[in-house]
Motif scaffolding. Structure first.
Motif, PDB file in Angstrom:
ATOM      1  N   ILE A   1       1.089  -0.878  -0.152  1.00  0.00           N
ATOM      2  CA  ILE A   1      -0.107   0.696  -0.508  1.00  0.00           C
ATOM      3  C   ILE A   1       1.027   1.488   0.079  1.00  0.00           C
ATOM      4  O   ILE A   1       1.590   1.557   0.448  1.00  0.00           O
ATOM      5  N   TRP A   2       0.113   2.899  -0.978  1.00  0.00           N
ATOM      6  CA  TRP A   2       1.101   3.911  -0.868  1.00  0.00           C
ATOM      7  C   TRP A   2       0.540   4.694  -2.015  1.00  0.00           C
ATOM      8  O   TRP A   2      -0.297   4.358  -2.550  1.00  0.00           O
ATOM      9  N   ASN A   3       1.271   5.836  -1.689  1.00  0.00           N
ATOM     10  CA  ASN A   3       0.518   6.715  -1.869  1.00  0.00           C
ATOM     11  C   ASN A   3       0.963   6.735  -3.568  1.00  0.00           C
ATOM     12  O   ASN A   3       1.988   5.964  -3.600  1.00  0.00           O
ATOM     13  N   ILE A   4       0.697   7.157  -4.628  1.00  0.00           N
ATOM     14  CA  ILE A   4       0.583   7.207  -5.426  1.00  0.00           C
ATOM     15  C   ILE A   4       2.188   7.562  -6.106  1.00  0.00           C
ATOM     16  O   ILE A   4       3.473   7.252  -6.832  1.00  0.00           O
ATOM     17  N   ASN A   5       1.955   9.417  -4.668  1.00  0.00           N
ATOM     18  CA  ASN A   5       3.923   9.734  -5.524  1.00  0.00           C
ATOM     19  C   ASN A   5       4.907   8.775  -4.561  1.00  0.00           C
ATOM     20  O   ASN A   5       6.226   9.177  -5.371  1.00  0.00           O
ATOM     21  N   THR A   6       4.330   8.282  -3.244  1.00  0.00           N
ATOM     22  CA  THR A   6       5.583   7.562  -3.122  1.00  0.00           C
ATOM     23  C   THR A   6       6.168   6.643  -3.612  1.00  0.00           C
ATOM     24  O   THR A   6       7.498   6.205  -3.799  1.00  0.00           O
ATOM     25  N   ILE A   7       5.638   5.821  -4.796  1.00  0.00           N
ATOM     26  CA  ILE A   7       6.207   4.801  -5.268  1.00  0.00           C
ATOM     27  C   ILE A   7       6.098   5.418  -6.822  1.00  0.00           C
ATOM     28  O   ILE A   7       7.269   4.965  -7.243  1.00  0.00           O
ATOM     29  N   VAL A   8       5.505   6.648  -7.565  1.00  0.00           N
ATOM     30  CA  VAL A   8       6.306   7.090  -9.380  1.00  0.00           C
ATOM     31  C   VAL A   8       7.293   7.470  -8.230  1.00  0.00           C
ATOM     32  O   VAL A   8       8.918   7.607  -8.660  1.00  0.00           O
ATOM     33  N   ASN A   9       8.228   8.354  -6.902  1.00  0.00           N
ATOM     34  CA  ASN A   9       9.185   9.010  -6.747  1.00  0.00           C
ATOM     35  C   ASN A   9      10.126   7.699  -6.479  1.00  0.00           C
ATOM     36  O   ASN A   9      11.610   7.506  -6.732  1.00  0.00           O
ATOM     37  N   ALA A  10      10.142   6.105  -6.177  1.00  0.00           N
ATOM     38  CA  ALA A  10      10.822   5.150  -5.824  1.00  0.00           C
ATOM     39  C   ALA A  10      11.502   5.214  -7.317  1.00  0.00           C
ATOM     40  O   ALA A  10      11.937   4.757  -7.130  1.00  0.00           O
ATOM     41  N   TYR A  11      10.404   4.517  -8.026  1.00  0.00           N
ATOM     42  CA  TYR A  11      10.851   4.459  -9.732  1.00  0.00           C
ATOM     43  C   TYR A  11      11.659   5.765  -9.747  1.00  0.00           C
ATOM     44  O   TYR A  11      12.797   4.732 -10.353  1.00  0.00           O
ATOM     45  N   ARG A  12      11.651   6.867  -9.598  1.00  0.00           N
ATOM     46  CA  ARG A  12      11.987   7.414 -10.490  1.00  0.00           C
ATOM     47  C   ARG A  12      13.970   7.532  -9.750  1.00  0.00           C
ATOM     48  O   ARG A  12      15.079   8.130 -10.446  1.00  0.00           O
ATOM     49  N   VAL A  13      13.570   6.902  -8.653  1.00  0.00           N
ATOM     50  CA  VAL A  13      15.124   7.235  -7.680  1.00  0.00           C
ATOM     51  C   VAL A  13      15.992   5.674  -7.976  1.00  0.00           C
ATOM     52  O   VAL A  13      16.908   5.623  -8.437  1.00  0.00           O
ATOM     53  N   TYR A  14      14.696   4.601  -7.961  1.00  0.00           N
ATOM     54  CA  TYR A  14      15.631   3.107  -7.583  1.00  0.00           C
ATOM     55  C   TYR A  14      15.679   2.519  -8.939  1.00  0.00           C
ATOM     56  O   TYR A  14      16.618   1.473  -9.156  1.00  0.00           O
ATOM     57  N   GLN A  15      14.802   2.646 -10.278  1.00  0.00           N
ATOM     58  CA  GLN A  15      14.160   2.623 -11.234  1.00  0.00           C
ATOM     59  C   GLN A  15      14.656   3.342 -12.938  1.00  0.00           C
ATOM     60  O   GLN A  15      13.294   3.465 -12.913  1.00  0.00           O
ATOM     61  N   PRO A  16      15.601   4.220 -12.399  1.00  0.00           N
ATOM     62  CA  PRO A  16      14.840   5.337 -13.900  1.00  0.00           C
ATOM     63  C   PRO A  16      14.794   5.153 -14.941  1.00  0.00           C
ATOM     64  O   PRO A  16      13.961   5.629 -15.629  1.00  0.00           O
ATOM     65  N   HIS A  17      15.384   4.011 -15.668  1.00  0.00           N
ATOM     66  CA  HIS A  17      14.887   4.496 -16.679  1.00  0.00           C
ATOM     67  C   HIS A  17      13.320   3.704 -16.648  1.00  0.00           C
ATOM     68  O   HIS A  17      13.109   4.143 -17.766  1.00  0.00           O
ATOM     69  N   VAL A  18      13.572   2.776 -15.779  1.00  0.00           N
ATOM     70  CA  VAL A  18      11.660   2.135 -15.911  1.00  0.00           C
ATOM     71  C   VAL A  18      10.365   3.350 -16.017  1.00  0.00           C
ATOM     72  O   VAL A  18       9.861   3.803 -16.480  1.00  0.00           O
ATOM     73  N   ALA A  19      10.971   4.144 -14.896  1.00  0.00           N
ATOM     74  CA  ALA A  19      10.525   5.566 -14.583  1.00  0.00           C
ATOM     75  C   ALA A  19      10.539   6.450 -16.179  1.00  0.00           C
ATOM     76  O   ALA A  19       8.868   7.292 -16.909  1.00  0.00           O
ATOM     77  N   GLU A  20      11.166   6.892 -16.461  1.00  0.00           N
ATOM     78  CA  GLU A  20      12.113   7.579 -17.653  1.00  0.00           C
ATOM     79  C   GLU A  20      10.991   6.353 -19.522  1.00  0.00           C
ATOM     80  O   GLU A  20       9.882   7.238 -19.789  1.00  0.00           O
ATOM     81  N   ALA A  21      10.340   5.257 -19.109  1.00  0.00           N
ATOM     82  CA  ALA A  21      10.098   4.785 -20.349  1.00  0.00           C
ATOM     83  C   ALA A  21       8.731   5.327 -19.983  1.00  0.00           C
ATOM     84  O   ALA A  21       8.302   5.199 -21.186  1.00  0.00           O
ATOM     85  N   PHE A  22       7.993   5.002 -19.053  1.00  0.00           N
ATOM     86  CA  PHE A  22       6.471   5.708 -18.554  1.00  0.00           C
ATOM     87  C   PHE A  22       6.118   6.533 -18.674  1.00  0.00           C
ATOM     88  O   PHE A  22       5.216   6.860 -19.334  1.00  0.00           O
ATOM     89  N   GLU A  23       7.209   7.739 -18.377  1.00  0.00           N
ATOM     90  CA  GLU A  23       7.038   9.090 -18.721  1.00  0.00           C
ATOM     91  C   GLU A  23       6.524   8.749 -20.137  1.00  0.00           C
ATOM     92  O   GLU A  23       5.603   9.831 -20.426  1.00  0.00           O
ATOM     93  N   THR A  24       7.745   8.402 -21.446  1.00  0.00           N
ATOM     94  CA  THR A  24       7.317   9.129 -22.830  1.00  0.00           C
ATOM     95  C   THR A  24       6.085   8.429 -23.276  1.00  0.00           C
ATOM     96  O   THR A  24       5.706   8.529 -24.060  1.00  0.00           O
ATOM     97  N   LEU A  25       5.213   6.741 -22.139  1.00  0.00           N
ATOM     98  CA  LEU A  25       4.061   6.815 -22.743  1.00  0.00           C
ATOM     99  C   LEU A  25       3.164   7.596 -22.667  1.00  0.00           C
ATOM    100  O   LEU A  25       2.253   7.365 -22.852  1.00  0.00           O
ATOM    101  N   MET A  26       3.449   8.758 -21.287  1.00  0.00           N
ATOM    102  CA  MET A  26       2.129   9.159 -21.098  1.00  0.00           C
ATOM    103  C   MET A  26       1.122  10.534 -22.113  1.00  0.00           C
ATOM    104  O   MET A  26       0.240  10.052 -21.923  1.00  0.00           O
ATOM    105  N   PRO A  27       1.969  10.933 -22.649  1.00  0.00           N
ATOM    106  CA  PRO A  27       1.313  11.513 -23.876  1.00  0.00           C
ATOM    107  C   PRO A  27       0.387  11.005 -24.704  1.00  0.00           C
ATOM    108  O   PRO A  27      -0.663  10.937 -25.308  1.00  0.00           O
ATOM    109  N   LEU A  28       1.090   9.542 -24.784  1.00  0.00           N
ATOM    110  CA  LEU A  28       0.035   8.533 -26.047  1.00  0.00           C
ATOM    111  C   LEU A  28      -0.877   7.788 -25.318  1.00  0.00           C
ATOM    112  O   LEU A  28      -2.077   7.267 -25.231  1.00  0.00           O
ATOM    113  N   LEU A  29      -1.301   7.761 -23.808  1.00  0.00           N
ATOM    114  CA  LEU A  29      -2.443   7.107 -23.235  1.00  0.00           C
ATOM    115  C   LEU A  29      -3.717   7.180 -23.395  1.00  0.00           C
ATOM    116  O   LEU A  29      -4.159   8.374 -24.013  1.00  0.00           O
ATOM    117  N   GLY A  30      -4.938   6.462 -23.754  1.00  0.00           N
ATOM    118  CA  GLY A  30      -5.689   5.943 -24.430  1.00  0.00           C
ATOM    119  C   GLY A  30      -6.020   6.600 -25.741  1.00  0.00           C
ATOM    120  O   GLY A  30      -7.139   6.751 -26.379  1.00  0.00           O
TER     121      GLY A  30
END
Lengths: 363, 363
Positions: free
Chosen positions: B216-245
């Protein structure tokens, strides 16, 4: 068509078979039950039911297929028609109620006599195992020849390969072979299913044979025997004769059966008649009365397992019989001495040593 | 609708669930296999699959059903749609290939953040057993309140009721309850599945809990954790955001997954982050990893047999689990310690003590 006709000339055309297919043996639950007894099941897993295998033993080998008659009960008539498309529908005699074997054999005998007064008849159960076929056909053809020339009843005896307590025995007098055939002997007596000690004695003494329930006779011999030993039955079927093939046959049979005694052919005729012989056969035979006896007749692997079904895989498993419908994928591990039988959304897992209790489990 | 909402006001609307339904556990053959893994099976025999039971635990109790998201693989998408008609199709995120739990959780996290930057999220496996429901809902609601107020990750720990060697453990520091909740403790370390001796020590020491895989976590907590510990994953999904839907989301996800590392959320985030807590739960939990563990969670009769199926009759039978489709008529006699499982023309009979070998038997 088969490769071989075992009878020629008039004997070929005069040979008739009466297949008794009205029994309600329910031993192979869940493959079948009282509404679908074992003659209608493919218990051997050969793609044919026992009834079909029975008819195949005779048709085009010992007689023309048109000479094959089936006695069954009203409620199995459609099953027989479906399973035996090669047998004319008119050759299926449906009994309105169960009366053991004697009335059914009388019914078939009077009907066949009306068609062919020279008929030689083989009466056979429909739910037994017999192998190999050539040995059987040869034995039957010898008996047919014998019966066609005499007024004798011939029973097919089976040389016992173990002291069975589940079969009746025929005691032969081996000193008296028949005048015309050295392999046919006078019957001394019929014996009920024995206790083990007695069965062991029978096997030791060499002149006791299992009663296979296969009988061979000339049509006049059996009709006369009914007239002597079952006169009211003979009389009943005499009155049916003028109605054969008419709209009234069905009603007449219905009425007539109501008054017939339920009795086996063994008690009604066999044990009373004098001119009775046995042919000690060498083929393998079983009444397939239980999963154990079925297992004996199936091929067993090195660990004593017998499988019917194409998708069965066994691990650490011994002395089991596994019987499932065609493509069922089955994995069995760690079992010893069990029945595993599955059919039509029913599954039985039970120790072979407790198979007598299967009917109790179902209650 | 359920009787009770365990959360109120903004917390209700801000609570999201991510159901992880892409696993391919095949332990319940023949009920299922790799193409129909256990989350999609009614292993408990309650008329609902484990996935359906998982969603039912949350929907209308801990959040609106529209806030429930499912991460699964492309090839299970239609199964999920069929099993969860109440969940909007758009909430089903299909992964193009298997990459363990971390990428899927990242995918769901970025999507949910784009919908609601205040979201509090529960991540849950879809194939576990939990009972009783009120205790579970209460525990989750406490964790949601905690996560909504802090930048902490909360793991749901299970008080072990035996020294399990098949689960990972969470070591808690019971001296440090969280500042706001007396039932939430700082995590000292995560422990791999232990040997028996170590498992016994864990159980004795009272501060080790099974890792249920519920986070269980706040969405910002997990997103920030990815940015710190899995930066390439965070980056990948950032690029997905404009294409959602848009029409391009699918292709983008496809491409993006090819380059993502296959790694569990435990390794990727949990074991690295500092602000991590455990809630020691009192409800019963099991990952239902085997027939044995399923048997423990089913009701057992006095002879230790657990049955799923309506037509099962047992005689002289002990310590078995029998699992068959609905109305299958089953008679089992003389068995001790076996699995008997039947589904869809497949039958397994196997000693419970040999259940680890089931996959070998299938090869």
């Amino acid at each position: 068509m088969s490769d071989t006709r075992y009878l020629q000339g008039p004997l070929w055309n005069n040979t008739y078979v009466v297949v008794m297919a009205g029994g309600i043996e329910g031993r192979f639950w869940p493959l079948g039950d009282e509404t679908m007894p074992k003659q209608f099941l493919d218990v051997m897993g050969q793609g044919k039911t026992l009834l079909q295998m029975t008819v195949d033993r005779f048709a085009d080998r010992l007689c023309p297929v048109e000479n094959i008659w089936v006695v069954t009960s009203e409620n199995f008539r459609q099953i027989v028609i479906n399973q035996l498309p090669q047998v004319p529908d008119g050759n299926i005699l449906a009994e309105p109620c169960r009366r053991n074997t004697s009335p059914g054999i009388a019914y078939a005998s009077w009907v066949i006599k009306s068609k062919n007064p020279q008929a030689n008849v083989i009466v056979t159960p429909s739910d037994h195992y017999i192998d190999p076929l050539p040995l059987f056909c040869k034995a039957v053809s010898v008996c047919i020849e014998f019966a066609s020339e005499t007024d004798s009843i011939v029973t097919m005896g089976i040389r016992p390969d173990y002291p069975a307590t589940e079969y009746g025995y025929i005691e032969a007098d081996l000193r008296y072979p028949s005048p015309t055939s050295p392999n046919i002997f006078r019957v001394d007596s019929f014996k009920e299913k024995p206790e083990m000690a007695l069965a062991e004695r029978y096997v030791r003494e060499h002149n006791f044979f299992w009663n296979s329930g296969i009988f061979i006779w000339n049509i006049n011999t059996i009709v006369n025997a009914y007239r002597v030993y079952q006169p009211h039955v003979a009389e009943a079927f005499e009155t049916l004769m003028p109605l054969l093939g008419t709209d009234q046959e069905h009603d007449k049979v219905q009425k007539l059966y109501e008054n017939l005694e339920s009795i086996s052919i063994d008690y009604a005729i066999m044990e009373k008649t004098e001119e009775i012989y046995v042919y000690p056969s060498e083929f393998e035979w079983s009444d397939l009365g239980s999963y154990s006896s079925l297992k004996k007749r199936l091929s067993n692997d090195l660990r004593g397992n017998a499988c019917v079904g194409n998708g069965i895989r066994l691990f650490d498993t011994d002395n089991c019989i596994i019987h499932v419908s065609g493509k069922k994928q089955v994995i069995v591990q760690g079992m010893d001495g069990f029945i595993i039988s599955e059919y039509d959304d029913k599954l039985l897992i039970c120790r072979l040593s407790d198979e007598q209790r299967i009917d109790l489990f179902r209650e």
